[in-house]
Design a protein around this motif. Structure first.
Motif, PDB file in Angstrom:
ATOM      1  N   LYS A   1      78.793  41.009  22.461  1.00 31.41           N
ATOM      2  CA  LYS A   1      77.787  41.487  21.525  1.00 31.41           C
ATOM      3  C   LYS A   1      77.298  40.309  20.686  1.00 31.41           C
ATOM      4  CE  LYS A   1      78.481  45.890  22.551  1.00 31.41           C
ATOM      5  NZ  LYS A   1      77.444  46.766  23.155  1.00 31.41           N
ATOM      6  N   VAL A   2      75.988  40.142  20.631  1.00 31.36           N
ATOM      7  CA  VAL A   2      75.409  39.021  19.890  1.00 31.36           C
ATOM      8  C   VAL A   2      74.533  39.563  18.763  1.00 31.36           C
ATOM      9  CG1 VAL A   2      73.909  37.001  20.012  1.00 31.36           C
ATOM     10  CG2 VAL A   2      75.432  37.540  21.925  1.00 31.36           C
ATOM     11  N   PRO A   3      74.849  39.261  17.515  1.00 32.96           N
ATOM     12  CA  PRO A   3      74.018  39.711  16.399  1.00 32.96           C
ATOM     13  C   PRO A   3      72.772  38.838  16.256  1.00 32.96           C
ATOM     14  CG  PRO A   3      75.854  38.438  15.566  1.00 32.96           C
ATOM     15  CD  PRO A   3      76.062  38.548  17.055  1.00 32.96           C
ATOM     16  N   VAL A   4      71.659  39.472  15.959  1.00 33.10           N
ATOM     17  CA  VAL A   4      70.408  38.764  15.706  1.00 33.10           C
ATOM     18  C   VAL A   4      69.964  39.123  14.289  1.00 33.10           C
ATOM     19  CG1 VAL A   4      68.005  38.406  16.391  1.00 33.10           C
ATOM     20  CG2 VAL A   4      69.757  38.801  18.141  1.00 33.10           C
ATOM     21  N   LEU A   5      70.095  38.180  13.375  1.00 27.81           N
ATOM     22  CA  LEU A   5      69.728  38.410  11.980  1.00 27.81           C
ATOM     23  C   LEU A   5      68.240  38.141  11.792  1.00 27.81           C
ATOM     24  CD1 LEU A   5      70.648  39.070   9.086  1.00 27.81           C
ATOM     25  CD2 LEU A   5      71.024  36.599   8.762  1.00 27.81           C
ATOM     26  N   ILE A   6      67.537  39.144  11.295  1.00 34.61           N
ATOM     27  CA  ILE A   6      66.101  39.033  11.033  1.00 34.61           C
ATOM     28  C   ILE A   6      65.902  38.980   9.525  1.00 34.61           C
ATOM     29  CG2 ILE A   6      63.832  40.108  11.361  1.00 34.61           C
ATOM     30  CD1 ILE A   6      65.069  41.620  13.764  1.00 34.61           C
ATOM     31  N   THR A   7      65.407  37.847   9.047  1.00 35.98           N
ATOM     32  CA  THR A   7      65.205  37.648   7.611  1.00 35.98           C
ATOM     33  C   THR A   7      63.716  37.439   7.341  1.00 35.98           C
ATOM     34  OG1 THR A   7      67.393  36.630   7.376  1.00 35.98           O
ATOM     35  CG2 THR A   7      65.798  36.247   5.606  1.00 35.98           C
ATOM     36  N   VAL A   8      63.154  38.313   6.514  1.00 36.71           N
ATOM     37  CA  VAL A   8      61.723  38.245   6.195  1.00 36.71           C
ATOM     38  C   VAL A   8      61.553  37.672   4.787  1.00 36.71           C
ATOM     39  CG1 VAL A   8      59.580  39.544   5.958  1.00 36.71           C
ATOM     40  CG2 VAL A   8      61.295  40.247   7.660  1.00 36.71           C
ATOM     41  N   PRO A   9      60.968  36.484   4.649  1.00 37.30           N
ATOM     42  CA  PRO A   9      60.749  35.900   3.324  1.00 37.30           C
ATOM     43  C   PRO A   9      59.880  36.795   2.439  1.00 37.30           C
ATOM     44  CG  PRO A   9      60.451  34.253   5.049  1.00 37.30           C
ATOM     45  CD  PRO A   9      60.550  35.584   5.732  1.00 37.30           C
ATOM     46  N   GLN A  10      60.023  36.615   1.138  1.00 40.26           N
ATOM     47  CA  GLN A  10      59.309  37.453   0.177  1.00 40.26           C
ATOM     48  C   GLN A  10      57.798  37.316   0.311  1.00 40.26           C
ATOM     49  OE1 GLN A  10      60.810  39.643  -2.156  1.00 40.26           O
ATOM     50  NE2 GLN A  10      58.692  40.341  -2.264  1.00 40.26           N
ATOM     51  N   ASN A  11      57.314  36.130   0.663  1.00 34.88           N
ATOM     52  CA  ASN A  11      55.867  35.888   0.738  1.00 34.88           C
ATOM     53  C   ASN A  11      55.290  36.137   2.134  1.00 34.88           C
ATOM     54  OD1 ASN A  11      57.107  33.755   1.992  1.00 34.88           O
ATOM     55  ND2 ASN A  11      55.817  32.161   1.062  1.00 34.88           N
ATOM     56  N   SER A  12      56.029  36.814   2.998  1.00 38.26           N
ATOM     57  CA  SER A  12      55.562  37.063   4.361  1.00 38.26           C
ATOM     58  C   SER A  12      54.385  38.037   4.370  1.00 38.26           C
ATOM     59  CB  SER A  12      56.690  37.625   5.220  1.00 38.26           C
ATOM     60  OG  SER A  12      57.735  36.688   5.345  1.00 38.26           O
ATOM     61  N   SER A  13      53.471  37.810   5.277  1.00 40.36           N
ATOM     62  CA  SER A  13      52.307  38.688   5.425  1.00 40.36           C
ATOM     63  C   SER A  13      52.731  40.009   6.054  1.00 40.36           C
ATOM     64  CB  SER A  13      51.245  38.033   6.296  1.00 40.36           C
ATOM     65  OG  SER A  13      50.829  36.807   5.743  1.00 40.36           O
ATOM     66  N   PRO A  14      52.137  41.113   5.622  1.00 42.94           N
ATOM     67  CA  PRO A  14      52.443  42.391   6.269  1.00 42.94           C
ATOM     68  C   PRO A  14      51.852  42.440   7.673  1.00 42.94           C
ATOM     69  CG  PRO A  14      50.682  42.653   4.665  1.00 42.94           C
ATOM     70  CD  PRO A  14      51.184  41.256   4.509  1.00 42.94           C
ATOM     71  N   GLY A  15      52.408  43.301   8.504  1.00 47.57           N
ATOM     72  CA  GLY A  15      51.897  43.437   9.859  1.00 47.57           C
ATOM     73  C   GLY A  15      52.994  43.293  10.890  1.00 47.57           C
ATOM     74  N   GLY A  16      52.586  42.975  12.116  1.00 50.23           N
ATOM     75  CA  GLY A  16      53.512  42.898  13.230  1.00 50.23           C
ATOM     76  C   GLY A  16      53.942  41.485  13.562  1.00 50.23           C
ATOM     77  N   TYR A  17      55.213  41.345  13.902  1.00 50.56           N
ATOM     78  CA  TYR A  17      55.795  40.078  14.340  1.00 50.56           C
ATOM     79  C   TYR A  17      56.413  40.331  15.715  1.00 50.56           C
ATOM     80  CZ  TYR A  17      55.354  38.464   9.488  1.00 50.56           C
ATOM     81  OH  TYR A  17      54.867  38.107   8.252  1.00 50.56           O
ATOM     82  N   TYR A  18      56.025  39.527  16.711  1.00 51.47           N
ATOM     83  CA  TYR A  18      56.395  39.837  18.080  1.00 51.47           C
ATOM     84  C   TYR A  18      57.067  38.638  18.742  1.00 51.47           C
ATOM     85  CZ  TYR A  18      52.985  43.323  16.816  1.00 51.47           C
ATOM     86  OH  TYR A  18      52.301  44.302  16.154  1.00 51.47           O
ATOM     87  N   GLY A  19      58.208  38.906  19.377  1.00 45.33           N
ATOM     88  CA  GLY A  19      58.924  37.825  20.033  1.00 45.33           C
ATOM     89  C   GLY A  19      59.932  38.343  21.034  1.00 45.33           C
ATOM     90  N   VAL A  20      60.633  37.416  21.637  1.00 46.75           N
ATOM     91  CA  VAL A  20      61.667  37.750  22.613  1.00 46.75           C
ATOM     92  C   VAL A  20      62.877  36.869  22.352  1.00 46.75           C
ATOM     93  CG1 VAL A  20      60.643  36.158  24.294  1.00 46.75           C
ATOM     94  CG2 VAL A  20      62.239  37.898  25.069  1.00 46.75           C
ATOM     95  N   VAL A  21      64.044  37.485  22.409  1.00 49.89           N
ATOM     96  CA  VAL A  21      65.294  36.735  22.315  1.00 49.89           C
ATOM     97  C   VAL A  21      65.839  36.614  23.728  1.00 49.89           C
ATOM     98  CG1 VAL A  21      67.656  36.714  21.460  1.00 49.89           C
ATOM     99  CG2 VAL A  21      65.786  37.451  19.967  1.00 49.89           C
ATOM    100  N   ARG A  22      65.843  35.370  24.245  1.00 51.81           N
ATOM    101  CA  ARG A  22      66.229  35.120  25.627  1.00 51.81           C
ATOM    102  C   ARG A  22      67.643  34.564  25.717  1.00 51.81           C
ATOM    103  NH1 ARG A  22      64.063  31.244  28.177  1.00 51.81           N
ATOM    104  NH2 ARG A  22      63.122  30.100  26.444  1.00 51.81           N
ATOM    105  N   VAL A  23      68.221  34.751  26.894  1.00 52.98           N
ATOM    106  CA  VAL A  23      69.558  34.236  27.177  1.00 52.98           C
ATOM    107  C   VAL A  23      69.449  33.265  28.340  1.00 52.98           C
ATOM    108  CG1 VAL A  23      71.931  34.822  27.749  1.00 52.98           C
ATOM    109  CG2 VAL A  23      70.527  36.429  26.440  1.00 52.98           C
ATOM    110  N   GLU A  24      69.875  32.034  28.119  1.00 53.51           N
ATOM    111  CA  GLU A  24      69.843  31.021  29.163  1.00 53.51           C
ATOM    112  C   GLU A  24      71.255  30.488  29.407  1.00 53.51           C
ATOM    113  OE1 GLU A  24      67.256  27.986  27.785  1.00 53.51           O
ATOM    114  OE2 GLU A  24      65.417  29.066  28.284  1.00 53.51           O
TER     115      GLU A  24
END
Length: 325
Positions: free
Chosen positions: A118-141
């Protein structure tokens, strides 16, 4: 060359997954190497706060493998298919909101043979972040084999898609760019051959700052106003997304094939949390090939008759002129 092959594999695998899934957290992505789940993680995270997601990685080999965990942003592809265009360049982020900036360096993990981690992925959003969608992929190599002299290396790279929403001034803005009939991949309003399959092409443009899942109904009426077919739009589960600042094309094959004459297509679609509605309509004609042939033959006959009549009248006129002389 090896990097290009791995990148190509990832693009293809994640493109298929993104089209077929947008909210399933219990499925598992499989390749010739790792297996990773869930396929997609959707989170809502307030600015100035953090949340943690967990991904599960399985090593199906008989040796321990060290896996590198990598985050990449992705944007919608330019071909309007809805497939994610992954940004592999480590020095580049998404042009708008960057998911990669929310997770930072994820490091690596040792995965024992035939085991899950099990791998934890911590998502931290700074206070000054713009509202809306953030899109990405966490890959394993796969990086190395740490316990076996055979140096088994899993070349495959797989990942979990992340769709993060930061609340605030969320703008849900979807419009119908095109709504038309098509046949053999060509859009139009006049088609020959009533027995061939007709398609309905719907192009939707998202001018907002968050992804939306359109839904609704499309109906086809004949010239008398009778419904010959109707279907639910984007009704698969989970529904397909339209990403911000992108256009996505939906193509639906009609089951009805006995087309003849004029038809009207109507779309009534909805999207977003506020129940936004979109409507569109268009018309198209379908003429069977035999009718075109008959009409063409009839036109040729008319032209021949007209020529013969013209020649006869000209001959009679010339005869009268000579007779007067």
């Amino acid at each position: 060359m090896r990097i290009k092959i791995i990148s190509s594999f990832v693009v293809t695998a994640l493109a298929v997954l993104f089209i077929t899934a947008s909210g399933v957290l219990a499925q598992e992505q499989t390749s010739s190497g790792f297996r990773i789940s869930p396929v997609i993680v959707e989170k809502t995270v307030d600015a100035g706060s953090s949340t943690e997601a967990e991904i599960s990685i399985y090593n199906p080999t008989a040796v321990q493998v060290t896996a590198k965990i990598v985050a990449n942003d992705f944007e919608s592809s330019i071909d309007e298919s809805g497939q994610p265009r992954i940004i592999f360049d480590t020095d580049k982020n998404a042009t708008a909101n960057s998911f990669k900036a929310l997770v930072g360096d994820l490091g690596s993990v040792d995965i024992p043979a035939n085991s899950y981690v099990k791998v934890p992925v911590l998502i931290t959003v700074p206070q000054n972040s713009s509202p809306g969608g953030y899109y990405g992929v966490v890959r394993v190599e796969s990086v190395t084999n740490s316990s076996d002299s055979s140096n088994v290396n899993l070349n495959a790279s797989v990942g979990t898609i992340f769709m993060v929403t930061v609340p605030g001034a969320i703008n849900e803005s979807l419009s119908i760019t095109e709504f038309t009939a098509a046949k053999d991949g060509s859009n139009g309003r006049f088609f020959i051959g009533g027995g061939d399959k007709i398609q309905i092409v719907t192009r939707l443009t998202n001018n907002g700052n968050i992804h939306v899942k359109p839904f609704g109904r499309i109906q086809i009426l004949d010239s008398k106003g009778n419904s010959v077919e109707q279907f639910e739009f984007n009704d698969r589960e989970p529904r397909a997304n339209v990403l911000p600042n992108s256009t996505r094309k939906f193509v639906n094959d009609l089951e009805y094939s006995n087309f003849f004459g004029k038809y009207t297509i109507t779309a009534n679609l909805g999207y977003g949390n506020d129940g936004n509605l979109l409507t569109a309509n268009n018309t198209f004609w379908v003429v069977p090939l035999w009718l075109v042939i008959v009409a063409g033959a009839f036109l040729i006959v008319l032209i021949v008759i007209a020529i013969l009549i013209f020649k006869a009248l000209s001959k009679r006129k010339n005869h009268k002129i000579k007779h007067r002389r």
